[in-house]
Write a protein that holds these residues in place. Structure first.
Motif, mmCIF file in Angstrom:
data_model
loop_
_atom_site.group_PDB
_atom_site.id
_atom_site.type_symbol
_atom_site.label_atom_id
_atom_site.label_comp_id
_atom_site.label_asym_id
_atom_site.label_seq_id
_atom_site.Cartn_x
_atom_site.Cartn_y
_atom_site.Cartn_z
ATOM 1 N N VAL A 248 13.194 6.975 -2.898
ATOM 2 C CA VAL A 248 12.000 7.051 -2.030
ATOM 3 C C VAL A 248 12.227 6.230 -0.962
ATOM 4 C CG1 VAL A 248 9.158 7.012 -2.439
ATOM 5 C CG2 VAL A 248 10.638 7.217 -4.416
ATOM 6 N N GLU A 249 11.621 6.817 0.224
ATOM 7 C CA GLU A 249 11.585 5.884 1.362
ATOM 8 C C GLU A 249 10.514 4.506 1.293
ATOM 9 O OE1 GLU A 249 9.002 5.947 3.804
ATOM 10 O OE2 GLU A 249 7.956 7.193 2.203
ATOM 11 N N GLU A 250 10.916 3.842 2.104
ATOM 12 C CA GLU A 250 9.988 2.367 2.199
ATOM 13 C C GLU A 250 8.491 2.325 1.942
ATOM 14 O OE1 GLU A 250 11.810 0.363 5.326
ATOM 15 O OE2 GLU A 250 13.625 -0.315 3.991
ATOM 16 N N ALA A 251 7.934 3.210 2.881
ATOM 17 C CA ALA A 251 6.488 3.116 2.935
ATOM 18 C C ALA A 251 5.934 3.684 1.630
ATOM 19 C CB ALA A 251 6.027 3.741 4.581
ATOM 20 N N GLN B 38 3.256 3.897 -3.482
ATOM 21 C CA GLN B 38 3.082 4.149 -4.634
ATOM 22 C C GLN B 38 3.201 3.040 -5.709
ATOM 23 O OE1 GLN B 38 5.954 7.336 -5.814
ATOM 24 N NE2 GLN B 38 5.642 6.953 -8.197
ATOM 25 N N ALA B 39 3.862 2.165 -5.284
ATOM 26 C CA ALA B 39 3.919 0.923 -6.507
ATOM 27 C C ALA B 39 2.736 0.133 -6.368
ATOM 28 C CB ALA B 39 5.047 -0.029 -5.612
ATOM 29 N N ALA B 40 1.861 0.146 -5.044
ATOM 30 C CA ALA B 40 0.777 -0.696 -4.986
ATOM 31 C C ALA B 40 -0.349 0.103 -5.930
ATOM 32 C CB ALA B 40 0.194 -0.859 -3.369
ATOM 33 N N ARG C 257 8.025 -3.481 6.830
ATOM 34 C CA ARG C 257 7.753 -3.587 8.251
ATOM 35 C C ARG C 257 8.287 -4.821 8.964
ATOM 36 N NH1 ARG C 257 2.310 -0.628 10.037
ATOM 37 N NH2 ARG C 257 3.517 -1.061 12.101
ATOM 38 N N LEU C 258 8.303 -5.899 8.249
ATOM 39 C CA LEU C 258 8.921 -7.172 8.857
ATOM 40 C C LEU C 258 10.270 -7.053 8.839
ATOM 41 C CD1 LEU C 258 6.026 -9.421 6.911
ATOM 42 C CD2 LEU C 258 6.500 -9.324 9.605
#
Ligand code: ATP
Ligand code: MG
Length: 453
Positions: free
Chosen positions: A320-323, A328-330, A360-361
Motif C-alpha cells: 500500500v502506498e504511504e499516504a 488506513q492505519a489511523a 511527508r517529512l
C-alpha cells in the motif's frame, strides 16, 4: 458534638472540628469569587462550605486549581440567589456561578439515597444518577477520598472533618471513604482519581484502597467514553503524566484504556523496550513545568502512535502506498479506540494530521520542504518527529535536517533541497534509544539528508 483530639473516633455524628485559630487556611488564599458565593449563601440563610480540592490543596500549601462549594441550598435555590448562575448536569445536578472566566461550582449536600423518593439510581452497583439531597454528614461520606471530604465553614471559619482526612493529610495517605471495592464499583473513575491524586500530591495509597486497583480495571469499560477523555486530560496534562502512565501500567489499568498501545508496549523491538510513549509524556511534563502550551491532539498522537505505526508498516509491506497506508492505519486504530476513550473531532483531526505528515517529512527535495513548512500542523509534526528520533524509531539525521532547514535562510534552503536529498521510505528502528551511535541500516543518512548544506 465537638471532638477535640485528632485521634478521637470520628463518625458522621462526631466530626472533628478545628477552630480558625488552629488551622492554616486563611481567607487571603481563597478566590474572591468563591468567598462571594460563600458569603452570599450565608447571608441568605444557607449553610455554605468550601470543600474538596480547594481545602485539601490549601492545607498542603499548594495553589488550588479551583474552588468547590457545598451547601444545603438546592440547585434551584442557588440559582435564585445568583443572577450569573447556570444549572448543569442531569446525572449529577450542580450550579455553576460564573464570574467572567472563573466558575465556582456549587453542589448541594448529597444524602444516602435511602428514601423512597430519592433521585438516585444504581445499576449493577454503579451510581448512574445522584440527585438525592441530605445533610453535610451524609455528604461527607459519599465523597471519594478522606482528604477530599474536608469542609471550611464560612460561618465561623472552622474546618470540619467527618472522615479522618486531616490525619491522612498529615501522614500523606490517600484513603477511600468506606469499603474500597464498593466505592470503586459505584464509580470506577475513582480508580483513575486515586492515581491522579497519588501522583499530584505524592501521597501513598493506603493498602486497602490500593488492592482493588489491580483487580477492577475492567470496570472502566462501563464509563462513558467522553468522561474518560476528560479525566485522562486531567491526568496527563498537569505535569506528572509520565508518573501517571507508569502507575496506570503498574495497576494494569492502561490496557483497559488503550489496549492496542498496551499490546505494543508489551513487545520489544529489536530487543529494545519501546520508550516513545514515556518520552512523549516526559516531554509534555517538561513543557508544563516550563509554562509552555500543550495540546490534547499531540498527547493522543503520542498515546496511539505505536499501534498506528505498526499497522502502517504492515500495510507498506503489503505494497500500500504511504499516504493510503497511514490513513488506513489511523482509521483502524481510531475506530477501536473511540468506543473506549472518545477523542472529540477537534482533537482527533489534528492528531491524524500529525501522523499523516510523518511520511511527508521524509521528502527533503525540491519545493516540497518549503511547502510543508507552511502547513498549519508542520510544527507539531516536526516536534513529533524529534520525539520519534529520540526514541530511536525515526532517523535522527532526518530530524536534524528539519531543524537546520527551519533555521536556514532562503539561499541555504535552496542548497539543502537541491539534488542531494533522495526520497526515503520510513526505516526500521536504526539503533537503541540510549545508544548514541551506530547506523545499522546500511544507509548513510548524512549523505542523504545533508544535501550539501
Ligand atoms: P482538583 O479540582 O484539584 O482536580 P478535586 O478534589 O477538587 O481536585 P473535583 O473533580 O473538582 O476534584 O471534585 C470536587 C470534589 O467533589 C472532590 O474533592 C470530592 O470531594 C468530590 N468528588 C468529585 N468526584 C467524585 C467522585 N467520582 N466520587 C466521589 N466524590 C467525588
Ligand atoms: Mg476541584
Amino acid at each position: 458534638m465537638q471532638a477535640t483530639h485528632p485521634e478521637a473516633p470520628r463518625s458522621a455524628q462526631t466530626p472533628l472540628i478545628v477552630p480558625r485559630a488552629e488551622h492554616s487556611i486563611s481567607r487571603a488564599n481563597i478566590s474572591e469569587y468563591a468567598l462571594k458565593v460563600l458569603c452570599k449563601l450565608k447571608q441568605e440563610g444557607f449553610a455554605a462550605h468550601l470543600v474538596g480540592g480547594g481545602v485539601r490543596d490549601l492545607l498542603l500549601g499548594h495553589e488550588p486549581k479551583d474552588f468547590d462549594v457545598a451547601t444545603d441550598a438546592t440547585p434551584e435555590q442557588v440559582r435564585a440567589v445568583f443572577r450569573n448562575c447556570r444549572l448543569i448536569g442531569r446525572r449529577f445536578r450542580l450550579a455553576h456561578v460564573h464570574f467572567g472566566r472563573e466558575i465556582i461550582e456549587v453542589a448541594t449536600f448529597r444524602g444516602t439515597g435511602a428514601d423512597d423518593d430519592a433521585d438516585r439510581h444504581v445499576e449493577n452497583g454503579m451510581i448512574v444518577r445522584d440527585n438525592s439531597y441530605g445533610s453535610i454528614a451524609e455528604d461527607a461520606l459519599r465523597r471519594d477520598f478522606t482528604i477530599n471530604a474536608l469542609y471550611y465553614d464560612i460561618s465561623n471559619f472552622s474546618l470540619i472533618d467527618y472522615a479522618g482526612g486531616l490525619e491522612d493529610i498529615r501522614t500523606g495517605q490517600l484513603r477511600l471513604i468506606g469499603d474500597p471495592e464498593r466505592r470503586y464499583r459505584e464509580d470506577p473513575v475513582r480508580m483513575l482519581r486515586a492515581i491522579r491524586f497519588a501522583c499530584k500530591l505524592g501521597f501513598r495509597v493506603e493498602p486497602q484502597t490500593e488492592r482493588p486497583l489491580f483487580e477492577l480495571g475492567a470496570l472502566l469499560g462501563d464509563i462513558a467514553a467522553a468522561r474518560l477523555f476528560d479525566e485522562l486530560i486531567k491526568m496527563f496534562h498537569t505535569g506528572y503524566g509520565l508518573n501517571t502512565f507508569e502507575k496506570l501500567r503498574h495497576y494494569g489499568l492502561f490496557g483497559h484504556l488503550f489496549p492496542d498501545t498496551d499490546a505494543c508496549l508489551a513487545q520489544e523491538e529489536q530487543s529494545f523496550p519501546i520508550t516513545f510513549v514515556s518520552r512523549g509524556l516526559a516531554n509534555t511534563d517538561q513543557r508544563i513545568l516550563g509554562d509552555k502550551p500543550v495540546a490534547p491532539f499531540f498527547l493522543y498522537a503520542v498515546l496511539l502512535w505505536e499501534p498506528v505505526r505498526r499497522r502502517y508498516e504492515q500495510l507498506l509491506a503489503k505494497g500500500v502506498e504511504e499516504a493510503g497506508a497511514m490513513e488506513q492505519a489511523a482509521s483502524e486504530v481510531c475506530a477501536r479506540e473511540q468506543p473506549l476513550v472518545c477523542i472529540p473531532k477537534r482533537y482527533s483531526l489534528p492528531m491524524r494530521e500529525i501522523w499523516a505528515l510523518q511520511p511527508r517529512l521524509l521528502q527533503c527535495d525540491g519545493k516540497r520542504p518549503t511547502r510543508l513548512i507552511g502547513h498549519p500542523r508542520f510544527r507539531a509534526a516536526y516536534d513529533f518527529l524529534v520525539l520519534r528520533a529520540e526514541a530511536g524509531e525515526a532517523d535522527q539525521d532526518l530530524a536534524d535536517w528539519w531543524t537546520r532547514f527551519q533555521e536556514a535562510d532562503g539561499t541555504q534552503r535552496t542548497t539543502m533541497t537541491e539534488g542531494g536529498a533522495k526520497r526515503q521510505r520510513p526505516r526500521k528502528r536504526r539503533h537503541g534509544p540510549e545508544s548514541g551511535s551506530g547506523d545499522h541500516s546500511g544507509v548513510s543518512t548524512t549523505e542523504v539528508f545533508d544535501g550539501g548544506a
